[in-house]
Design a protein around this motif. Structure first.
Motif, PDB file in Angstrom:
ATOM      1  N   SER A 185       0.842  -1.219   0.000  1.00 25.75           N
ATOM      2  CA  SER A 185       0.000   0.000   0.000  1.00 25.75           C
ATOM      3  C   SER A 185       0.866   1.254   0.000  1.00 25.75           C
ATOM      4  O   SER A 185       0.568   2.233   0.693  1.00 25.75           O
ATOM      5  N   ARG A 186       1.936   1.246  -0.804  1.00 23.67           N
ATOM      6  CA  ARG A 186       2.799   2.409  -0.949  1.00 23.67           C
ATOM      7  C   ARG A 186       2.794   2.850  -2.410  1.00 23.67           C
ATOM      8  O   ARG A 186       3.099   2.062  -3.308  1.00 23.67           O
ATOM      9  N   ASP A 187       2.430   4.116  -2.624  1.00 26.86           N
ATOM     10  CA  ASP A 187       2.347   4.660  -3.972  1.00 26.86           C
ATOM     11  C   ASP A 187       3.560   5.560  -4.225  1.00 26.86           C
ATOM     12  O   ASP A 187       3.642   6.675  -3.695  1.00 26.86           O
ATOM     13  N   LEU A 188       4.498   5.075  -5.014  1.00 23.96           N
ATOM     14  CA  LEU A 188       5.666   5.879  -5.356  1.00 23.96           C
ATOM     15  C   LEU A 188       5.228   7.000  -6.294  1.00 23.96           C
ATOM     16  O   LEU A 188       4.628   6.741  -7.344  1.00 23.96           O
ATOM     17  N   HIS A 189       5.533   8.248  -5.933  1.00 25.20           N
ATOM     18  CA  HIS A 189       5.109   9.354  -6.795  1.00 25.20           C
ATOM     19  C   HIS A 189       6.247  10.286  -7.174  1.00 25.20           C
ATOM     20  O   HIS A 189       6.063  11.195  -7.979  1.00 25.20           O
ATOM     21  N   GLN A 190       7.443  10.059  -6.634  1.00 26.01           N
ATOM     22  CA  GLN A 190       8.575  10.901  -6.994  1.00 26.01           C
ATOM     23  C   GLN A 190       9.870  10.162  -6.666  1.00 26.01           C
ATOM     24  O   GLN A 190       9.941   9.408  -5.691  1.00 26.01           O
ATOM     25  N   PHE A 191      10.884  10.386  -7.494  1.00 24.31           N
ATOM     26  CA  PHE A 191      12.204   9.814  -7.216  1.00 24.31           C
ATOM     27  C   PHE A 191      13.261  10.620  -7.956  1.00 24.31           C
ATOM     28  O   PHE A 191      12.975  11.318  -8.935  1.00 24.31           O
ATOM     29  N   ASP A 192      14.478  10.554  -7.460  1.00 26.27           N
ATOM     30  CA  ASP A 192      15.624  11.098  -8.182  1.00 26.27           C
ATOM     31  C   ASP A 192      16.853  10.282  -7.821  1.00 26.27           C
ATOM     32  O   ASP A 192      16.807   9.415  -6.945  1.00 26.27           O
ATOM     33  N   GLN A 193      17.944  10.516  -8.529  1.00 25.94           N
ATOM     34  CA  GLN A 193      19.177   9.782  -8.249  1.00 25.94           C
ATOM     35  C   GLN A 193      20.365  10.727  -8.325  1.00 25.94           C
ATOM     36  O   GLN A 193      20.325  11.761  -8.998  1.00 25.94           O
ATOM     37  N   ASP A 194      21.414  10.345  -7.588  1.00 24.19           N
ATOM     38  CA  ASP A 194      22.660  11.092  -7.622  1.00 24.19           C
ATOM     39  C   ASP A 194      23.810  10.105  -7.769  1.00 24.19           C
ATOM     40  O   ASP A 194      23.585   8.930  -8.065  1.00 24.19           O
ATOM     41  N   ALA A 195      25.021  10.553  -7.542  1.00 22.72           N
ATOM     42  CA  ALA A 195      26.190   9.696  -7.766  1.00 22.72           C
ATOM     43  C   ALA A 195      26.269   8.534  -6.791  1.00 22.72           C
ATOM     44  O   ALA A 195      26.910   7.515  -7.076  1.00 22.72           O
ATOM     45  N   GLU A 196      25.637   8.667  -5.629  1.00 29.40           N
ATOM     46  CA  GLU A 196      25.742   7.628  -4.596  1.00 29.40           C
ATOM     47  C   GLU A 196      24.493   6.777  -4.430  1.00 29.40           C
ATOM     48  O   GLU A 196      24.541   5.726  -3.787  1.00 29.40           O
ATOM     49  N   GLY A 197      23.354   7.216  -4.958  1.00 34.10           N
ATOM     50  CA  GLY A 197      22.158   6.425  -4.717  1.00 34.10           C
ATOM     51  C   GLY A 197      20.897   7.032  -5.284  1.00 34.10           C
ATOM     52  O   GLY A 197      20.927   7.961  -6.108  1.00 34.10           O
ATOM     53  N   VAL A 198      19.782   6.498  -4.819  1.00 34.63           N
ATOM     54  CA  VAL A 198      18.457   6.887  -5.317  1.00 34.63           C
ATOM     55  C   VAL A 198      17.582   7.296  -4.137  1.00 34.63           C
ATOM     56  O   VAL A 198      17.600   6.632  -3.090  1.00 34.63           O
TER      57      VAL A 198
END
Length: 555
Positions: free
Chosen positions: A135-148
């Protein structure tokens, strides 16, 4: 994405797997097995239980064996499940009946996907460092040099943040991650839908699966484990799921396949569409697509599920090595190199099988029936179908492999290694993969497998958790021999390993954790072969203690 999610995370993990389907759960089980922390995130409130895949092949069963769940899966399968194509009058014009078990399991098997998904989910409980959130709705993400960074929303609207090293998006054909990244998903959608009908207490009881190529309304009749019968009917123009589900219309459909359509115990029905699509990229930085998020295909050869399991088998060990610091991030580039072309080949096969069942033009069906009647009298053609030789087996031309230094006909490098029965020093007979575990293996016929390697190379491969295996005829196991402590000796119980090595000018094979052959060589050239392979692996040097001693880390 332009905005960085910099707030303190509510959850952290080495790897986030988005999607609690078979691909995501298989990857999570493998990573849990090798000590990687994993968080599985699922949008739904529970595992999907509606009609899904019904065919699982030997490669997928071997993957389930590698994560220690095969004994719990097999009771939900029907081995040696033949597929027969019928003309409208009931004549079988093509039968697929492969009896080979070169990879340890039956080539074709029936199963009910939700039951096996449940086994995979329960398998996660073995690992303290693996967790799942529903019951978790992912609605935003980003990534950088070390992770997400991920931001998701619970059912009650609460915002939660997650930080991980890598994100594996196994979130289905409508993947939010793939769409947000703007990765193309080119292909076609079939013009016809199909309705799936599952019935308990199988009213027919006949085994196997039948594809009836009826030009009026093609249908499928499949016997499944636990006395379940599945029918699939093409939805004709003007029909909808709502109208077909009405009792009188459902009765008309079932009257086509049952002597008494009123005497059934209906479980459920569902309409679905066939798609054939392939993602332009399988990886973008620290985000990787797998399963239906990377490719979707029609069901006719049961390859949607099985192609996803191939993704899981190929990707999981590579992610594990990178996260554990055993290999550079560039190792993950080989996932797309190895998997994308074969996924395309399986899409093409599935589309072709669909055209055999339901040709776009009626005259094509008439031509098919006439040609098939003639071809069935030609033994080579009949064997081609019976033994499933039309199925394109994966063979990697690039990726984690090195080409042999000698000339080899029908080069086995980049192909799946066989899995015969072997006899252990304790006298037990088991399948070869049970000896290897979730590791690399260097397997030598007759000779001591580390003989041609330097001490530094032995230490390198031990750091990766490699199993060094000497194979001899089982009758020789009665003679005690002195071997290095790290060498395992097994007996070739069926003579298949001798036959395999006898087919090539090589006596040593390097096998990857997904059971593909990375290299073949001779004891005298093993050192140079292993050096080349370690470079392809993008393996990192072992960390050095203050005393100058290398730290040994097993996978």
């Amino acid at each position: 994405m332009s905005q960085t999610l910099s707030a303190k995370p509510d959850y952290t993990a080495d790897v986030v797997v988005l999607g609690a389907g078979p691909v995501g759960l298989t990857i999570a089980n493998y990573l849990g097995q090798v000590g990687v922390s994993v968080l599985v995130i699922e949008k739904l409130d529970q595992l999907i239980d509606y009609p899904r895949a019904i065919g699982i092949d030997d490669e997928a069963l071997r993957t389930l064996q590698s994560i220690g769940l095969i004994d719990k899966v097999l009771p939900h399968t029907t081995p040696y499940h033949w597929m027969r194509f019928l003309t409208p009058k009931g004549r079988c014009f093509a039968s697929i009946e492969p009896k080979t078990d070169e990879f340890g399991w039956s080539r074709r098997n029936a199963f009910i996907q939700p039951q096996v998904d449940r086994v995979l989910f329960e398998g996660l409980k073995r690992f303290d460092q693996v967790d799942a959130l529903f019951s978790r709705d992912l609605h935003q993400f980003d990534q950088d040099a070390e992770g997400v960074n991920l931001q998701m929303r619970t059912l009650d609207g609460k915002e939660e943040r997650v930080r991980c090293q890598y994100l594996i998006a196994a979130d289905g054909g409508n993947s939010f991650v793939r769409r947000t990244l703007g990765i193309a998903f080119d292909g076609k959608t079939a013009p016809n839908q199909w309705i799936v009908v599952d019935i308990k207490n199988d009213p027919l009881g006949t085994p196997n699966i039948y594809m009836c190529c009826d030009p009026v309304r093609p249908y499928v009749s499949a016997a499944l484990p636990h006395a379940i019968r599945r029918f699939e009917f093409m939805v004709m123009p003007g029909e909808t799921e709502e109208t077909l589900s009405q009792p009188e219309n459902m009765r008309k459909l079932l009257a086509k396949v049952l002597p008494n359509p009123d005497k059934v115990e209906l479980i459920r029905q569902r309409v679905y569409t066939h798609n054939a699509r392939l993602a332009a990229e399988f990886r973008r930085g620290r985000i990787v697509l797998a399963g239906d998020a990377a490719h979707i295909m029609p069901v006719w050869q049961g390859q949607g599920y099985n192609s996803g399991m191939r993704d899981a088998s190929n990707l999981a060990w590579k992610v594990g090595m990178v996260v554990k610091g055993l290999a550079a991030d560039s190792l993950l580039d080989t996932y797309q190199q190895e998997r994308r072309d074969h996924a395309r080949a399986m899409i093409d096969l599935s589309v072709t099988a669909g055209h055999v069942l339901a040709p776009p033009k009626r005259w094509m069906g008439t031509l098919r029936d006439g040609i098939s009647w003639l071809l069935n009298y030609l033994p080579p053609i009949k064997r081609y179908f019976l033994e499933m030789r039309f199925k394109p087996m994966p063979q990697y031309e690039q990726g984690v492999l090195v080409k042999p230094e000698m000339k080899v006909e029908k080069n086995p490098v980049g192909r799946l290694f066989i899995q015969p029965k072997v006899r252990t020093e304790a006298g037990e007979v088991c399948l070869l993969d049970d000896v290897i575990g979730s590791n690399f293996a260097i397997i030598a016929w007759g000779t001591q497998p580390t003989w041609g390697m330097s001490a530094e190379q032995v230490a390198f491969w031990k750091r990766l958790g490699t199993r060094f295996i000497q194979v001899v005829p089982s009758v020789q196991m009665a003679v005690s021999v002195e071997l290095p402590e790290d060498v395992i000796r097994v007996g070739d119980e069926q003579g298949r390993l001798k036959e395999w090595f006898g087919s090539y000018p090589a006596s040593v094979a390097v096998i990857r954790p997904d059971r593909f052959v990375a290299a073949i060589t001779l004891p005298q050239t093993l050192e140079s072969t292993c050096t080349r392979l370690s470079q392809v692996l993008a393996a990192k040097p072992a960390p050095i203690r203050s005393t100058g001693e290398a730290v040994v880390q097993g996978v």
